[in-house]
Design an enzyme around this catalytic site. Structure first.
Site, mmCIF file in Angstrom:
data_model
loop_
_atom_site.group_PDB
_atom_site.id
_atom_site.type_symbol
_atom_site.label_atom_id
_atom_site.label_comp_id
_atom_site.label_asym_id
_atom_site.label_seq_id
_atom_site.Cartn_x
_atom_site.Cartn_y
_atom_site.Cartn_z
ATOM 1 N N ASP A 47 0.826 -1.211 0.000
ATOM 2 C CA ASP A 47 0.000 0.000 0.000
ATOM 3 C C ASP A 47 0.864 1.267 0.000
ATOM 4 O O ASP A 47 0.707 2.138 0.872
ATOM 5 C CB ASP A 47 -0.932 0.025 1.215
ATOM 6 N N GLU A 231 -11.197 -1.691 -4.325
ATOM 7 C CA GLU A 231 -10.552 -1.120 -3.139
ATOM 8 C C GLU A 231 -9.292 -0.358 -3.549
ATOM 9 O O GLU A 231 -9.015 -0.170 -4.740
ATOM 10 C CB GLU A 231 -10.192 -2.219 -2.135
ATOM 11 N N HIS A 293 -2.876 -1.236 -5.547
ATOM 12 C CA HIS A 293 -2.829 -0.188 -4.522
ATOM 13 C C HIS A 293 -1.701 0.818 -4.798
ATOM 14 O O HIS A 293 -0.685 0.861 -4.101
ATOM 15 C CB HIS A 293 -2.667 -0.784 -3.138
ATOM 16 N N ARG A 321 4.524 -8.838 0.207
ATOM 17 C CA ARG A 321 4.563 -7.895 -0.918
ATOM 18 C C ARG A 321 5.743 -6.925 -0.819
ATOM 19 O O ARG A 321 6.291 -6.717 0.257
ATOM 20 C CB ARG A 321 3.246 -7.118 -0.988
#
Length: 356
Positions: A47, A231, A293, A321
């Site tokens: 993110d 999202e 993201h 990630r």
């Protein structure tokens, strides 16, 4: 004189060689300078949120229930000079599951939007969106918690705030809006489809209208194999001021995670029909898994546009990630053209203005 003239070409060649050799050494005279390149991943984590202001890049991330802001003049050095700015309380609605923070400069102050809940671990059924306000002009300074943002359907009485994550602000002609990912109603399972919502804001910490759905996961690239998800949305504007919402679709724990796009076609963003959907606009490859993201910025000299996004380190299900960076262009219709994600380890030219 005849012999002197014959030596002239050799003198010139010697002089040019000396100049060329000097240009290839670094400032300390220790040999050739480092190439003006880097390779992904640029950092560990997920993110990614990066914002550029007054010649500095600020990178915000959550770790262990705390928020950290880094500051650097180089985009490719995301986590230099990292400072803790906030920690979750021991009790309350936001004591656990700290997700996806964002740093914004609004009305002369720094604000951090974040997602949190009051349950430990899964199922993640109590997630809500909150906001912090800076006490000083320094984004690496102290923040005060302004509380939970109302993300429900009863703005008059503010009853039953609905599940909400990844909230981000959108400003259009002086009016501030909140845009986020949420559920139609609160559920007892986190295996619940996620939609994109928008609402008006009175100020950076107060939502002042009921929410409106602007996107639901209906396309094949949004519905995935296990759960239909919209999202991880971010705002992107081109030079003309056209507004885009770039969001993540499908399941974040699988390789199919990708980016979709909403384009505002009319002035009023509160009208669902004013948003035009397109996708996927950025997706993985056999070497790069689960891209999503993202956040956006420009090179140090402002001449290039860059995307920061996370990818999975393997095709196996999970949330291990890393963060990637790469430049992107614009299509003739003004929409962003992200191209193909660059594989880890492949050389990329550093952002323009980063190398001397």
């Amino acid at each position: 004189m005849r012999y002197s003239k014959l030596w002239v070409p050799f003198v010139i060649l010697f002089f040019l060689h000396g100049c060329r050799s000097t240009a290839q050494t670094d400032k300390k005279g220790g040999g050739a300078p480092e190439p003006c390149t880097f390779s992904n991943p640029a950092a560990d984590g997920q993110d990614p949120w990066v914002i550029k202001k007054d010649g500095f890049y600020y990178y915000l991330e959550s770790s262990g229930g705390e928020l950290y802001v880094s500051k650097n003049r180089d985009l490719t050095q995301l986590k230099e000079d990292e400072q803790k700015v906030w920690a979750q309380p021991d009790t309350g609605w936001n004591r656990s599951n700290l997700w996806a923070p964002e740093l914004h400069y609004l009305d002369g102050k720094w604000y951090i939007y974040y997602t949190a809940g009051n349950t430990d671990g899964s199922p993640f059924i109590r997630q809500r969106s909150g906001v912090l306000e800076s006490k000083t002009d320094d984004p690496q300074g102290e923040y005060i918690d302004k509380g939970m943002l109302y993300t429900g359907d009863d703005i008059q009485n503010k009853t039953e705030t609905k599940w909400a994550i990844d909230l981000t602000p959108l400003e259009i002609d002086g009016q501030l809006y909140a845009v986020w990912s949420g559920w139609e109603k609160n559920e007892d399972t986190d295996r619940t489809p996620q939609h994109l919502y928008i609402a008006e804001m009175e100020n950076p910490w107060t939502i002042s209208s009921n929410r409106v759905i602007i996107s639901s996961p209906e396309k094949s690239w949004e519905t995935g194999t296990e759960l239909a998800i919209n999202e991880g949305l971010q705002i992107l504007k081109n030079k003309k001021g056209d507004v885009f919402v770039i969001y993540s679709a499908s399941e974040s724990w699988l390789p199919a995670y990708n980016l979709g796009q909403l384009r505002l076609t009319e002035h009023d963003p509160m009208h669902p029909d004013h948003w035009e959907k397109k996708g996927p606009v950025f997706k993985g490859t056999p070497e790069v898994y689960g891209v999503g993201h993202a956040s956006f910025t420009t090179s140090p000299d402002g001449s290039e546009h860059w995307i920061a996004y996370h990818t999975k380190v393997s095709p196996d299900p999970g949330w291990n990630r890393v963060v990637h960076l790469q430049p992107f262009e614009w299509n003739e219709d003004g929409s962003p053209h992200f191209g193909v994600p660059v594989s880890a380890g492949k050389s990329i030219e550093k952002p323009s203005g980063e190398c001397e």
